[in-house]
Design a protein around this motif. Structure first.
Motif, mmCIF file in Angstrom:
data_model
loop_
_atom_site.group_PDB
_atom_site.id
_atom_site.type_symbol
_atom_site.label_atom_id
_atom_site.label_comp_id
_atom_site.label_asym_id
_atom_site.label_seq_id
_atom_site.Cartn_x
_atom_site.Cartn_y
_atom_site.Cartn_z
ATOM 1 N N UNK A 106 0.055 -36.620 -9.637
ATOM 2 C CA UNK A 106 0.992 -36.628 -8.507
ATOM 3 C C UNK A 106 1.171 -38.037 -7.947
ATOM 4 N N UNK A 107 0.111 -38.821 -7.935
ATOM 5 C CA UNK A 107 0.206 -40.204 -7.469
ATOM 6 C C UNK A 107 1.091 -41.019 -8.410
ATOM 7 N N UNK B 178 6.532 -43.471 -9.704
ATOM 8 C CA UNK B 178 7.792 -43.444 -10.446
ATOM 9 C C UNK B 178 8.989 -43.191 -9.523
ATOM 10 N N UNK B 179 8.810 -42.277 -8.561
ATOM 11 C CA UNK B 179 9.890 -42.014 -7.602
ATOM 12 C C UNK B 179 10.204 -43.258 -6.780
ATOM 13 N N UNK B 180 9.174 -43.963 -6.371
ATOM 14 C CA UNK B 180 9.380 -45.187 -5.607
ATOM 15 C C UNK B 180 10.082 -46.243 -6.462
ATOM 16 N N UNK C 66 -4.399 -44.177 -3.984
ATOM 17 C CA UNK C 66 -5.014 -44.159 -5.313
ATOM 18 C C UNK C 66 -6.449 -44.698 -5.273
ATOM 19 N N UNK C 67 -6.659 -45.754 -4.501
ATOM 20 C CA UNK C 67 -8.001 -46.330 -4.379
ATOM 21 C C UNK C 67 -8.970 -45.352 -3.717
ATOM 22 N N UNK C 68 -8.521 -44.697 -2.655
ATOM 23 C CA UNK C 68 -9.370 -43.714 -1.966
ATOM 24 C C UNK C 68 -9.667 -42.523 -2.873
#
Length: 108
Positions: A17-18, A23-25, A48-50
């Motif tokens: 999902x991330x 990709x959407x961004x 993503x890091x968290x």
């Protein structure tokens, strides 16, 4: 074991999902203001890091270790074998060394 597999599946889903958000961004960056694109990139990176930190905390990586091989003590060391071959035309003898190469012996 089962809970680790379930956790791993959940984290895989979150990662997918991330990536979809990234990709959407990327697709929307052509018509969004650069400030919003940069802010969104930072938010996705932080998310993503968290997520990775939480995954490392809840699903520890398998530890790598070498397995010791037990030696068979009943096996005795065998001496290297040598084979001798002679040529009929010259009377020369060849001896095979332990490394597989051939050595020429003195003529008989």
């Amino acid at each position: 074991e089962a809970s680790q597999i379930e956790r791993s599946a959940v984290f895989d889903d979150i990662s997918a999902k991330t990536k979809r958000l990234q990709l959407l961004l990327a697709d929307a960056s052509s018509f969004l203001p650069s400030f919003d694109v940069r802010k969104s990139q930072l938010t996705i990176t932080d998310l993503s890091t968290k997520q990775q930190a939480k995954e490392d905390e809840l699903i520890p990586k398998a530890k790598f270790s070498f397995k010791s091989k037990k030696k068979n003590r009943s096996t005795k060391a065998t001496p290297p074998t040598t084979r001798t071959a002679s040529t009929s035309t010259e009377g020369l003898a060849l001896t095979e060394k332990t490394d597989g190469s051939l050595r020429q012996n003195e003529p008989r």
